[in-house]
Scaffold this active site. Structure first.
Site, PDB file in Angstrom:
ATOM      1  N   LYS A   1     -93.520  32.678  -3.935  1.00 37.94           N
ATOM      2  CA  LYS A   1     -94.244  31.982  -4.760  1.00 37.94           C
ATOM      3  C   LYS A   1     -95.681  32.171  -3.814  1.00 37.94           C
ATOM      4  O   LYS A   1     -96.811  32.873  -3.912  1.00 37.94           O
ATOM      5  CB  LYS A   1     -94.328  30.369  -5.198  1.00 37.94           C
TER       6      LYS A   1
ATOM      7  N   LYS B   1     -83.287  23.702 -16.342  1.00 40.69           N
ATOM      8  CA  LYS B   1     -83.520  22.917 -15.753  1.00 40.69           C
ATOM      9  C   LYS B   1     -83.387  21.407 -15.589  1.00 40.69           C
ATOM     10  O   LYS B   1     -83.567  20.725 -17.282  1.00 40.69           O
ATOM     11  CB  LYS B   1     -85.722  22.929 -15.466  1.00 40.69           C
TER      12      LYS B   1
ATOM     13  N   TYR C   1     -87.886  30.518  -3.999  1.00 38.22           N
ATOM     14  CA  TYR C   1     -88.872  30.855  -5.055  1.00 38.22           C
ATOM     15  C   TYR C   1     -89.683  30.347  -4.305  1.00 38.22           C
ATOM     16  O   TYR C   1     -90.564  31.458  -4.582  1.00 38.22           O
ATOM     17  CB  TYR C   1     -87.997  29.774  -6.293  1.00 38.22           C
TER      18      TYR C   1
ATOM     19  N   ILE D   1     -94.344  27.941 -20.021  1.00 41.50           N
ATOM     20  CA  ILE D   1     -95.536  27.186 -19.743  1.00 41.50           C
ATOM     21  C   ILE D   1     -96.776  28.893 -20.572  1.00 41.50           C
ATOM     22  O   ILE D   1     -97.590  28.503 -21.001  1.00 41.50           O
ATOM     23  CB  ILE D   1     -95.773  27.381 -18.039  1.00 41.50           C
TER      24      ILE D   1
ATOM     25  N   THR E   1     -97.322  27.123  -7.493  1.00 31.55           N
ATOM     26  CA  THR E   1     -96.850  25.859  -7.751  1.00 31.55           C
ATOM     27  C   THR E   1     -96.789  25.411  -6.687  1.00 31.55           C
ATOM     28  O   THR E   1     -97.129  25.181  -5.568  1.00 31.55           O
ATOM     29  CB  THR E   1     -94.871  25.797  -7.718  1.00 31.55           C
ATOM     30  N   ASP E   2     -96.699  23.674  -6.279  1.00 30.32           N
ATOM     31  CA  ASP E   2     -96.719  23.096  -5.279  1.00 30.32           C
ATOM     32  C   ASP E   2     -95.305  23.040  -4.532  1.00 30.32           C
ATOM     33  O   ASP E   2     -96.023  22.449  -3.368  1.00 30.32           O
ATOM     34  CB  ASP E   2     -96.651  21.059  -5.868  1.00 30.32           C
ATOM     35  N   GLU E   3     -94.419  23.435  -4.670  1.00 32.08           N
ATOM     36  CA  GLU E   3     -93.313  24.005  -4.104  1.00 32.08           C
ATOM     37  C   GLU E   3     -93.899  24.795  -2.806  1.00 32.08           C
ATOM     38  O   GLU E   3     -93.495  24.753  -1.391  1.00 32.08           O
ATOM     39  CB  GLU E   3     -92.267  24.488  -4.638  1.00 32.08           C
TER      40      GLU E   3
HETATM   41  P1  NAD Z   1     -90.520  30.563 -16.815  1.00 36.00           P
HETATM   42  O1  NAD Z   1     -89.574  31.392 -16.229  1.00 36.00           O
HETATM   43  O2  NAD Z   1     -89.803  29.449 -17.946  1.00 36.00           O
HETATM   44  O3  NAD Z   1     -90.907  31.870 -17.758  1.00 36.00           O
HETATM   45  C1  NAD Z   1     -91.275  33.373 -16.971  1.00 36.00           C
HETATM   46  C2  NAD Z   1     -91.747  34.313 -18.091  1.00 36.00           C
HETATM   47  O4  NAD Z   1     -91.827  35.210 -17.254  1.00 36.00           O
HETATM   48  C3  NAD Z   1     -90.554  34.443 -18.785  1.00 36.00           C
HETATM   49  O5  NAD Z   1     -91.627  34.820 -20.669  1.00 36.00           O
HETATM   50  C4  NAD Z   1     -90.161  36.006 -18.199  1.00 36.00           C
HETATM   51  O6  NAD Z   1     -89.266  36.966 -19.252  1.00 36.00           O
HETATM   52  C5  NAD Z   1     -91.217  36.572 -18.118  1.00 36.00           C
HETATM   53  N1  NAD Z   1     -90.799  37.907 -17.117  1.00 36.00           N
HETATM   54  C6  NAD Z   1     -89.836  37.420 -15.929  1.00 36.00           C
HETATM   55  N2  NAD Z   1     -89.879  38.360 -14.902  1.00 36.00           N
HETATM   56  C7  NAD Z   1     -90.642  39.105 -15.698  1.00 36.00           C
HETATM   57  C8  NAD Z   1     -91.260  40.516 -15.286  1.00 36.00           C
HETATM   58  N3  NAD Z   1     -90.825  41.665 -14.179  1.00 36.00           N
HETATM   59  N4  NAD Z   1     -91.929  41.712 -16.045  1.00 36.00           N
HETATM   60  C9  NAD Z   1     -92.545  40.135 -16.898  1.00 36.00           C
HETATM   61  N5  NAD Z   1     -92.618  39.402 -17.181  1.00 36.00           N
HETATM   62  C10 NAD Z   1     -91.269  38.656 -16.838  1.00 36.00           C
HETATM   63  O7  NAD Z   1     -91.070  29.989 -16.373  1.00 36.00           O
HETATM   64  P2  NAD Z   1     -92.591  29.028 -16.135  1.00 36.00           P
HETATM   65  O8  NAD Z   1     -91.880  27.593 -15.969  1.00 36.00           O
HETATM   66  O9  NAD Z   1     -93.174  29.079 -17.975  1.00 36.00           O
HETATM   67  O10 NAD Z   1     -93.503  29.369 -15.139  1.00 36.00           O
HETATM   68  C11 NAD Z   1     -94.245  30.302 -15.010  1.00 36.00           C
HETATM   69  C12 NAD Z   1     -95.296  29.788 -14.417  1.00 36.00           C
HETATM   70  O11 NAD Z   1     -95.440  29.280 -13.372  1.00 36.00           O
HETATM   71  C13 NAD Z   1     -94.504  31.011 -12.898  1.00 36.00           C
HETATM   72  O12 NAD Z   1     -95.065  31.887 -12.302  1.00 36.00           O
HETATM   73  C14 NAD Z   1     -93.793  29.605 -11.969  1.00 36.00           C
HETATM   74  O13 NAD Z   1     -93.496  29.995 -11.143  1.00 36.00           O
HETATM   75  C15 NAD Z   1     -95.321  28.645 -12.374  1.00 36.00           C
HETATM   76  N6  NAD Z   1     -95.329  26.750 -12.320  1.00 36.00           N
HETATM   77  C16 NAD Z   1     -93.998  26.410 -12.829  1.00 36.00           C
HETATM   78  C17 NAD Z   1     -93.605  25.036 -13.151  1.00 36.00           C
HETATM   79  C18 NAD Z   1     -92.739  24.413 -13.621  1.00 36.00           C
HETATM   80  O14 NAD Z   1     -92.241  23.625 -13.352  1.00 36.00           O
HETATM   81  N7  NAD Z   1     -92.263  25.563 -14.693  1.00 36.00           N
HETATM   82  C19 NAD Z   1     -94.956  24.406 -12.358  1.00 36.00           C
HETATM   83  C20 NAD Z   1     -96.031  25.101 -11.421  1.00 36.00           C
HETATM   84  C21 NAD Z   1     -95.265  26.711 -11.255  1.00 36.00           C
HETATM   85  P1  TYD Z   2     -85.544  21.481 -11.416  1.00 34.59           P
HETATM   86  O1  TYD Z   2     -85.365  20.958 -12.937  1.00 34.59           O
HETATM   87  O2  TYD Z   2     -84.513  22.306 -10.873  1.00 34.59           O
HETATM   88  O3  TYD Z   2     -87.614  21.815 -10.851  1.00 34.59           O
HETATM   89  P2  TYD Z   2     -87.474  21.983  -9.728  1.00 34.59           P
HETATM   90  O4  TYD Z   2     -86.237  22.458  -8.448  1.00 34.59           O
HETATM   91  O5  TYD Z   2     -88.556  23.420  -9.553  1.00 34.59           O
HETATM   92  O6  TYD Z   2     -88.357  21.310  -8.511  1.00 34.59           O
HETATM   93  O7  TYD Z   2     -85.257  19.944 -10.563  1.00 34.59           O
HETATM   94  C1  TYD Z   2     -85.944  18.834 -10.809  1.00 34.59           C
HETATM   95  C2  TYD Z   2     -84.892  17.941  -9.332  1.00 34.59           C
HETATM   96  O8  TYD Z   2     -84.358  17.790 -10.517  1.00 34.59           O
HETATM   97  C3  TYD Z   2     -85.487  18.920  -8.553  1.00 34.59           C
HETATM   98  O9  TYD Z   2     -85.181  17.857  -7.412  1.00 34.59           O
HETATM   99  C4  TYD Z   2     -83.391  19.157  -8.667  1.00 34.59           C
HETATM  100  C5  TYD Z   2     -83.056  18.206  -8.936  1.00 34.59           C
HETATM  101  N1  TYD Z   2     -82.064  18.831 -10.562  1.00 34.59           N
HETATM  102  C6  TYD Z   2     -80.577  17.974 -10.851  1.00 34.59           C
HETATM  103  O10 TYD Z   2     -80.370  16.578 -10.102  1.00 34.59           O
HETATM  104  N2  TYD Z   2     -79.410  18.474 -11.291  1.00 34.59           N
HETATM  105  C7  TYD Z   2     -79.752  19.517 -12.133  1.00 34.59           C
HETATM  106  O11 TYD Z   2     -79.010  19.980 -12.781  1.00 34.59           O
HETATM  107  C8  TYD Z   2     -80.924  19.866 -11.550  1.00 34.59           C
HETATM  108  C9  TYD Z   2     -81.293  21.408 -12.638  1.00 34.59           C
HETATM  109  C10 TYD Z   2     -82.146  19.922 -11.025  1.00 34.59           C
END
Ligand code: NAD
Ligand code: TYD
Length: 355
Positions: free
Chosen positions: A165, A200, A161, A13, A136-138
């Site tokens: 958060k 993911k 996780y 993101i 996150t919504d989690e």
């Molecule tokens: P990601 O895992 O792809 O990226 C995380 C980034 O943080 C990476 O570039 C990593 O190198 C950096 N990082 C990790 N530890 C670090 C540290 N100690 N110091 C500096 N940098 C560090 O994650 P994402 O999916 O892009 O999520 C970004 C943010 O958005 C997170 O806070 C996550 O909780 C939140 N978020 C994610 C989702 C989703 O669906 N992916 C949804 C809602 C909120």
């Molecule tokens: P994920 O992409 O890990 O996001 P989050 O756990 O933060 O929602 O998982 C999305 C959904 O898919 C979650 O219900 C767990 C499921 N999942 C699988 O069924 N198989 C997989 O290999 C993974 C990684 C996730």
């Protein structure tokens, strides 16, 4: 003119947020601070890395001295904090890492901002500064078949996780209440799109379909997630940063709930066509595996407040966004092979660490 620290800007993101801000606001200075863990990848930002309003700094948010010095040197007026450990399955095998990065790392940033901006309860909240925490919504826990998370839903995290958060969100609000630090928080649903690390669900299954490998579906695939295209999340972050009141919280979501099994069936169908395979061919790869421990049944976000107050709404339908995502992965094989090879981080550290 703003001087913005974006943490985690090399991640999924974060890279979309960095790109949007660098391209939209040429008069802002953007500093991307990232440790480059397995999830951080500067290749995500190749197209903007030489822009004069962009700088990358390699560093760790858990290192308080480093963070304090960076704030002294750079004199940020805005922080957008995304750096985190983000994968639920990894948090189940190593919860402590999530506490260290997501909780202690966040508190280090809050302390540095509080100190640099001279915040205290005895002074007014500084109107020209912002600490924007991305969450996150989690944190709200799991829903049954009905209902949606609103900004008033009590926190009830289940995974390590989401617990980490939730804890970081509480610290952010505590710094507003206790020290008048000008904070804003948003809680977003599941994102998908380009540059998503292939652990993911969606990018993993795209990768596996391409390579004819099993598609692991936890439990019966009945769990529901609310999917949002990552660029729409970045757009929401832009709108919230510039318009939200200090101390406020916004939910961000796509009103786009899908059972995991239906997401994967749709993906299989899209990729049957894209890869020239017979209809139904990819579905044969679906493999039901042991369920995730503490697996939240359903997430659904009510983002009415964001839509009504600030006029944001998602721009893409899921089917369209998923097809765009598949196209991106098929066109970026090199990216995939770099992030899935163990040498990746070393290669990039050699390239960029001295910049
Ligand atoms: P990601 O895992 O792809 O990226 C995380 C980034 O943080 C990476 O570039 C990593 O190198 C950096 N990082 C990790 N530890 C670090 C540290 N100690 N110091 C500096 N940098 C560090 O994650 P994402 O999916 O892009 O999520 C970004 C943010 O958005 C997170 O806070 C996550 O909780 C939140 N978020 C994610 C989702 C989703 O669906 N992916 C949804 C809602 C909120
Ligand atoms: P994920 O992409 O890990 O996001 P989050 O756990 O933060 O929602 O998982 C999305 C959904 O898919 C979650 O219900 C767990 C499921 N999942 C699988 O069924 N198989 C997989 O290999 C993974 C990684 C996730």
């Amino acid at each position: 003119m703003k001087k913005i620290l974006i943490t985690g800007g090399a991640g999924f993101i974060g890279s979309h947020v960095v790109r949007l801000f660098v391209n939209t606001y040429p008069d802002y200075q953007i500093v991307n601070l990232d440790k480059l863990t397995y999830a951080g990848n500067l290749e995500n930002l190749k197209d903007i890395e030489n822009n004069p309003n962009y700088k990358f700094v390699k560093g760790d948010i858990t290192d308080a001295d480093f963070i304090n010095n960076l704030f002294k040197q750079e004199k940020f007026d805005t922080v957008i904090h995304l750096a985190a450990e983000s994968h639920v399955d990894r948090s189940i095998s190593n919860p402590l890492e999530f506490v260290v990065t997501n909780v202690i790392g966040t508190v280090n940033l809050l302390n540095a901002a509080k100190q640099a901006w001279g915040c205290s309860k005895d002074k007014p909240v500084p109107a020209d500064k912002r600490f924007y925490h991305i969450s996150t919504d989690e944190v709200y826990g799991a829903l049954g078949d009905e209902g949606m998370f609103t900004e008033e839903t009590p926190y009830d995290p289940h995974s390590p996780y989401s617990a980490s958060k939730a804890s970081s969100d509480h610290f952010v609000r505590a710094y507003f209440d206790t020290y008048n630090l000008p904070v804003v928080i948003s809680n977003c649903s599941n994102n998908y799109g380009p540059n998503h690390f292939p652990e993911k669900l969606i990018p993993l299954c795209i990768h596996n379909i391409k390579n004819n490998k099993p598609l692991p579906i936890y439990g019966k695939g009945e769990n529901v997630r609310d999917w949002l295209y990552v660029v729409d999340h970045a757009r929401a972050i832009d709108v919230i940063l510039h318009n939200a009141k200090v101390g406020s919280t916004y939910n961000i979501g796509g009103h786009n709930e899908w059972k995991n099994i239906d997401v994967i069936r749709l993906l299989c169908k899209i990729m049957d066509k894209k890869l020239g395979r017979a209809e139904g061919e990819n579905e044969k790869l679906i493999t039901f595996v042991k369920d995730r421990a503490g697996h939240d049944l359903r997430y659904a976000i009510d983002s009415t407040k964001l839509q009504n107050d600030l006029g944001w709404k998602p721009s893409l339908q899921f089917e369209e966004g998923l097809e765009k995502t598949v196209d991106w992965y098929l066109a970026n094989e090199e990216w995939l092979s770099h992030v899935t090879s163990g040498n990746y981080q070393k290669y990039y550290e050699q390239q960029y660490v001295t910049r």
